[in-house]
Design a protein around this motif. Structure first.
Motif, PDB file in Angstrom:
ATOM      1  N   VAL A   2      -1.917   2.964 -10.161  1.00  0.00           N
ATOM      2  CA  VAL A   2      -0.769   2.119  -9.885  1.00  0.00           C
ATOM      3  C   VAL A   2      -1.244   0.940  -9.042  1.00  0.00           C
ATOM      4  N   ALA A   3      -0.731  -0.225  -9.334  1.00  0.00           N
ATOM      5  CA  ALA A   3      -1.134  -1.430  -8.598  1.00  0.00           C
ATOM      6  C   ALA A   3       0.057  -2.364  -8.445  1.00  0.00           C
ATOM      7  N   ILE A   4       0.039  -3.135  -7.394  1.00  0.00           N
ATOM      8  CA  ILE A   4       1.024  -4.194  -7.184  1.00  0.00           C
ATOM      9  C   ILE A   4       0.280  -5.519  -7.228  1.00  0.00           C
ATOM     10  N   THR A  55       2.424   1.732  -3.529  1.00  0.00           N
ATOM     11  CA  THR A  55       1.477   2.256  -4.526  1.00  0.00           C
ATOM     12  C   THR A  55       1.134   3.714  -4.249  1.00  0.00           C
ATOM     13  N   GLN A  69      -3.559  -1.058  -4.554  1.00  0.00           N
ATOM     14  CA  GLN A  69      -3.682  -0.148  -5.692  1.00  0.00           C
ATOM     15  C   GLN A  69      -3.913   1.269  -5.185  1.00  0.00           C
ATOM     16  N   GLN A 127      -3.843  -9.116  -7.280  1.00  0.00           N
ATOM     17  CA  GLN A 127      -3.598  -7.730  -6.886  1.00  0.00           C
ATOM     18  C   GLN A 127      -3.751  -7.606  -5.372  1.00  0.00           C
ATOM     19  N   HIS A 161       2.142   6.640  -6.858  1.00  0.00           N
ATOM     20  CA  HIS A 161       1.029   7.439  -7.377  1.00  0.00           C
ATOM     21  C   HIS A 161       1.237   8.924  -7.099  1.00  0.00           C
ATOM     22  N   LEU A 204       4.790  -4.507 -10.947  1.00  0.00           N
ATOM     23  CA  LEU A 204       4.338  -3.151 -10.631  1.00  0.00           C
ATOM     24  C   LEU A 204       3.648  -2.615 -11.883  1.00  0.00           C
ATOM     25  N   SER A 241       0.830  -1.208   0.000  1.00  0.00           N
ATOM     26  CA  SER A 241       0.000   0.000   0.000  1.00  0.00           C
ATOM     27  C   SER A 241       0.861   1.252   0.000  1.00  0.00           C
TER      28      SER A 241
END
Length: 984
Positions: A362-364, A350, A379, A376, A354, A444, A347
């Motif tokens: 953006v997300a991991i 991201t 985000q 996921q 961002h 990523l 968290s």
């Protein structure tokens, strides 16, 4: 604290002791005892008076209140004797001074109190000890407990300060100096150093507190191989601290002559990601200076220091590599601040990306090690519309980056067929795989609402950051995996310990289910036992958050049908209360709306079913499911162990019973004894059996007859007969194998005996045939009043037993037939002389035992020699046979009628006094007289002479009784034959 009612007491301990001695003397002299007792009982401080034999003469109410406590220490010295007075008296001895000391007490609820003891020995005029005075006063707080709390407080403050100081600097050189400075606050010592491990060598990077500057400098320059120092090898290998209270006693202690003064040593490993990267060494010139209790404190500090060092190293690396961008520096700092929680770290990553790189989304996404899918976990920015779980064999730019292990950048997603739309806002996308040592752990994902939203410089900075983020994520995942593994192993170890320590199956199951329930904390947990042998012990065990739910869960344990339905599945996961599986009812008696079901089995043996779940809808993660499966499999091993023990015990018991049965059966050839032993042993081998019958097949009449019984009080049981095809005996003989009848009230068996009051109370039966080479000898029938009382194992036991005893039964029958031939007269079919002597002696003994009368007739055929001489021996044989038939007509079945030899018969009359025997003898004489024989057309009249004698219980044997009757017979012949003579 002194109360108002204690105001008359002296203040000083010595004065108090003397004051109570005066009272003690008055009590012993019976002077005003009642008033003194009342006075002492009103005191708020405990008072004890003991005589010279340590018996309590008096204790007041306050002293009685101490009875709930036991003593743990005197003057800070721990003791093992829990009795307060015994410990105090031991401390006093027979000294003449006033004793003042402090004791610590504790009750069984863990409450601790401290008391100051004022004690005095009292002596009589001859200086002999005749009593003791013990007074107690409360002390608050307890100095020793206060000291322990103070030590813990000091350590906590030191740790807080250490964390603040270590976290205040990311400069490695400053950090090492601070670590040595703070070590003094944690554990006192004379000298300390930090050794850093590089490959297979270590070097001292900091040293402090050594006795001379030269020694200090020498220490700082120390550089050697790890393998040359066993203490270092041990700590590097197991990652645990090493405590040497006495270095001379450690076989692997190795040091330079300059350090020979070190007598006590403590080494604490510096651990980073589970790997030992260094060691903090503490030295003392005093033996036993360091204590085992110091290890947790020092290891906690070392872990904190190691974390700070790791952060400093990581920070230094990031600082060196991220100099080209302030944004990268800020992002790297965020990684350090995120900690070891992988979700929190993801968290933070991201959010940082961002914010600092102006991405719209953006997300991991990380690869789930259990499912093998891309999931996921965090985000930021605008949300994606589709599922956050992706198949690694599917489409998508993120999947392409993972499969190629290379960053994928698409300036315009509309032009790339690999793109899967996740948001209408996305125009460009940048995906960087997280690669750790050639392994991809995730990706990523960055998306922008602009065409070419990420320029080359931005991509270079993001790529550099992603590489560090990957390391941080992997580190967090390793920590999480280690924590999870430690948690799982801890639970598995506890379950294993329960299995090893508990041999009682029911107790083991309750402890293991309780442990699992308290650890996982679901709304409910249910273990259903389905294995037949174990279900005889318990149906299972259930726990739930509410009492109502627990009642419902426990009710399901009693349902065999539900246990069978649930038992058909190895695994089942329900998330919304609907069971979308065939043959499992949706309206199941189970308050759990969401649950995991896992088969309880080991070594291919199905033992039962385990269910864990919640009262509300719940989505189970793969980790939850996998962990539940793992723990249930561990519990299954314990259950299987108990089953093996139970089975082994049952088999041992069966083998022992068979051995005893074989020994018993082979020890006798008496048919009735064999029959009774067979049935008795069979019932003893099967605990559920409380009744039994043994039926032999009468080949002449083609019926089964009851020859032995256990548990049936009605003697008419022996009148029961079954034709070959009737009853349970007919069923098993027809099938030629044993049969289990769970509830005969539901069986359609011709003439079972349901209407027979002797048999109708028995519900469950197991019946085994006694067969040898297709010859039917009979059946063994065992019964219980309870339906379904017997198991297949019981049936198998009976089969094994029946196979074992059939040969013995056959031998007994052969022996019985041979014995019958040996004691039977071939001409008349009556018993012969041998039969008379064997059976007659038994009747003699029975008569003596029971006191019943017994009489004997000796019968001689008149003029038989003359008939033989005139007509021939065949005529004599016909006369003897005629006399035998007269005897059979005249006497009872229970009477022993024998042809003693030649023309002489002996007839034994049990339970018959001499006068009745005389009447029977006269009837025989008349029957013989009225039964002439026709031989070759010539009618020959018959007559007999009879001698009669009665048993004298204290003297007679079968031989002496016969001699007396024979003398009477001689008198009958001398009196003209055809008469009866009684021996008097």
């Amino acid at each position: 604290m002194r109360t108002e009612k204690d105001r008359f007491l002296p203040n000083e301990p010595a004065e108090q002791a003397n004051y109570f001695q005066t009272l003690f003397d008055q009590i012993l002299r019976n002077e005003g005892t009642k008033g003194i007792y009342s006075l002492l009982d009103s005191l708020s401080i405990p008072v004890f008076f003991l005589d010279k034999n340590e018996r309590v003469v008096f204790k007041n109410t306050a002293a009685i209140e101490l009875s709930d406590f036991y003593i743990t220490s005197i003057d800070d010295e721990e003791i093992t004797s829990p009795d307060i007075l015994s410990a105090i008296v031991k401390k006093m001895g027979n000294g003449r001074t006033i004793f003042i000391f402090q004791i610590e007490l504790q009750n069984h609820q863990g409450k601790g109190i401290c008391q100051e003891i004022i004690a005095k020995n009292v002596f009589d005029n001859e200086n002999s000890l005749y009593g003791r005075i013990i007074i107690a006063r409360s002390i608050s707080p307890c100095p020793r407990l206060q000291k322990s709390d103070e030590e813990e407080r000091v350590f906590a403050e030191a740790m807080v300060e250490s964390a603040a100081l270590l976290g205040s600097s990311l400069n490695l050189e400053d950090l090492l100096d601070k670590i040595l400075e703070l070590t003094d606050r944690v554990i006192p010592h004379e000298s300390t150093n930090i050794m850093w491990i590089e490959g297979d060598r270590f070097k001292v990077v900091r040293a402090r507190g050594y006795r001379t500057q030269r020694l200090n400098n020498f220490t700082k320059g120390l550089n050697a191989r790890v393998e040359d120092f066993p203490s270092m090898v041990q700590m590097v290998k197991d990652g645990k601290p090493l405590l040497l209270p006495d270095t001379s006693q450690y076989p692997g202690w190795k040091t330079a002559p300059e350090f020979a003064w070190i007598k006590s040593y403590m080494g604490i490993p510096l651990r980073v990601k589970g790997r030992v990267v260094g060691v903090v060494n503490l030295d003392s010139g005093e033996k036993d200076f360091f204590k085992k209790s110091d290890l947790p404190h020092m290891q906690a500090f070392a872990d904190l220091a190691a974390s700070a060092i790791a952060n400093a190293n990581l920070y230094q690396a990031l600082q060196d590599e991220a100099a080209e961008s302030t944004s990268l520096f800020k992002a790297a700092t965020a990684l350090l601040e995120a900690g070891g929680d992988i979700n929190a770290l993801a968290s933070r990553i991201t959010q940082t990306v961002h914010h600092d790189f102006s991405t719209a989304h953006v997300a991991i996404l990380l690869i789930n090690e259990t499912t093998g899918k891309l999931e996921q976990i965090a985000q930021a920015g605008y949300s994606s519309m589709q599922t956050h779980t992706m198949d690694l064999n599917g489409k998508g730019l993120a999947i392409a980056a993972i499969n190629t292990r290379q960053p994928v950048y698409v300036e315009n997603v509309e032009l790339d067929p690999r793109f899967i739309r996740d948001s209408d806002l996305t125009r460009s996308e940048f995906d960087i795989p997280f690669v750790i040592q050639d392994n991809v752990i995730g990706v990523l994902n960055l998306e922008s609402p602009e065409i070419n939203g990420f320029n080359e410089r931005a991509r270079r900075i993001i790529l550099a950051y992603a590489q560090r983020a990957a390391a941080a994520l992997e580190n967090a995942r390793l920590i999480e995996r280690m924590q999870k593994h430690e948690f799982q192993m801890s639970l598995v170890n506890r379950l294993t310990q329960i299995s090893l320590q508990t041999s009682d199956f029911n107790e083991m199951l309750v402890k293991q289910v309780t442990t699992l329930y308290e650890t996982l904390q679901p709304d409910g947990i249910l273990f259903i036992i389905s294995h037949e042998e174990l279900r005889n012990i318990t149906n299972g065990y259930a726990l739930a958050r509410t009492e109502e739910a627990a009642v419902v869960l426990n009710r399901t344990l009693q349902r065999n049908d539900l246990a069978q339905q649930m038992g058909q599945y190895k695994d089942l996961v329900i998330t919304d209360g609907k069971i979308n599986k065939p043959n499992v009812p949706e309206k199941h008696e189970n308050p759990l709306k969401a649950f995991i079901l896992h088969s309880l089995e080991a070594d291919g043996i199905k033992l039962g079913t385990a269910i864990m779940g919640y009262f509300t809808t719940h989505v189970f993660s793969d980790t939850e499911i996998q962990f539940f499966h793992q723990t249930i499999d561990q519990i299954a091993l314990g259950v299987a162990k108990n089953l093996s023990i139970l089975t082994a015990n049952n088999r041992a018991r069966e083998a022992e019973n068979l051995r005893k049965a074989t020994a018993t059966l082979t020890s006798t050839l008496n048919l009735q004894n064999v029959l009774e032993s067979i049935l008795q042993t069979a019932v003893g081998a099967i605990p559920s059996a409380d009744h039994g019958l043994l039926l032999l097949f009468d080949e002449k009449n083609h019926v089964f007859k009851v020859r032995a019984q256990i548990g049936f009080s009605n003697p008419n049981i022996f009148t029961l007969q079954l034709r070959r095809h009737e009853g349970m005996a007919g069923v098993v003989i027809g099938k030629k194998k044993a049969v289990l009848f769970p509830d005969v009230t539901k069986e359609k068996i011709e003439y079972f005996g349901q209407d027979d009051p002797i048999l109708q109370s028995q519900r469950c039966w197991i019946v085994a045939p006694l067969l040898q080479n297709d010859r039917v000898f009979g059946v063994i029938e065992l019964a219980s009043k309870e339906p379904h009382a017997f198991s297949e194992n019981d049936l198998n036991t009976l089969v094994s037993f029946a196979d074992t005893v059939t040969a013995a039964l056959h031998n007994a029958q052969l022996h019985n037939e041979i014995q019958q031939i040996a004691i039977t007269d071939m001409l008349t079919g009556l018993y012969n002389r041998r039969g008379f002597e064997e059976l007659g002696q038994r009747e003699i003994l029975r008569s003596k035992r029971t006191g019943a009368p017994l009489s004997l007739l000796v019968v001689d055929v008149d003029y038989l020699k003359q008939i033989n001489d005139e007509i021939g021996h065949s005529a004599g044989d016909m006369m003897i046979k005629a006399i035998a038939e007269c005897c059979k007509k005249t006497f009872r079945q229970m009477d022993l009628v024998t042809r003693y030899g030649g023309d002489e018969f002996a007839i034994l009359l049990p339970d018959t006094p001499l006068d009745h025997a005389s009447e029977a003898a006269e009837r025989l004489r008349q029957v013989v007289t009225n039964s002439p024989v026709n031989i070759s057309g010539k009618v020959i009249n018959l007559s007999v002479s009879i001698g009669l004698a009665g048993l004298q219980k204290d003297k007679d044997t079968i031989s002496s009784l016969f001699e007396k009757a024979d003398k009477a017979l001689y008198n009958a012949k001398r009196n003209g034959r055809n008469s009866v003579s009684v021996f008097l």
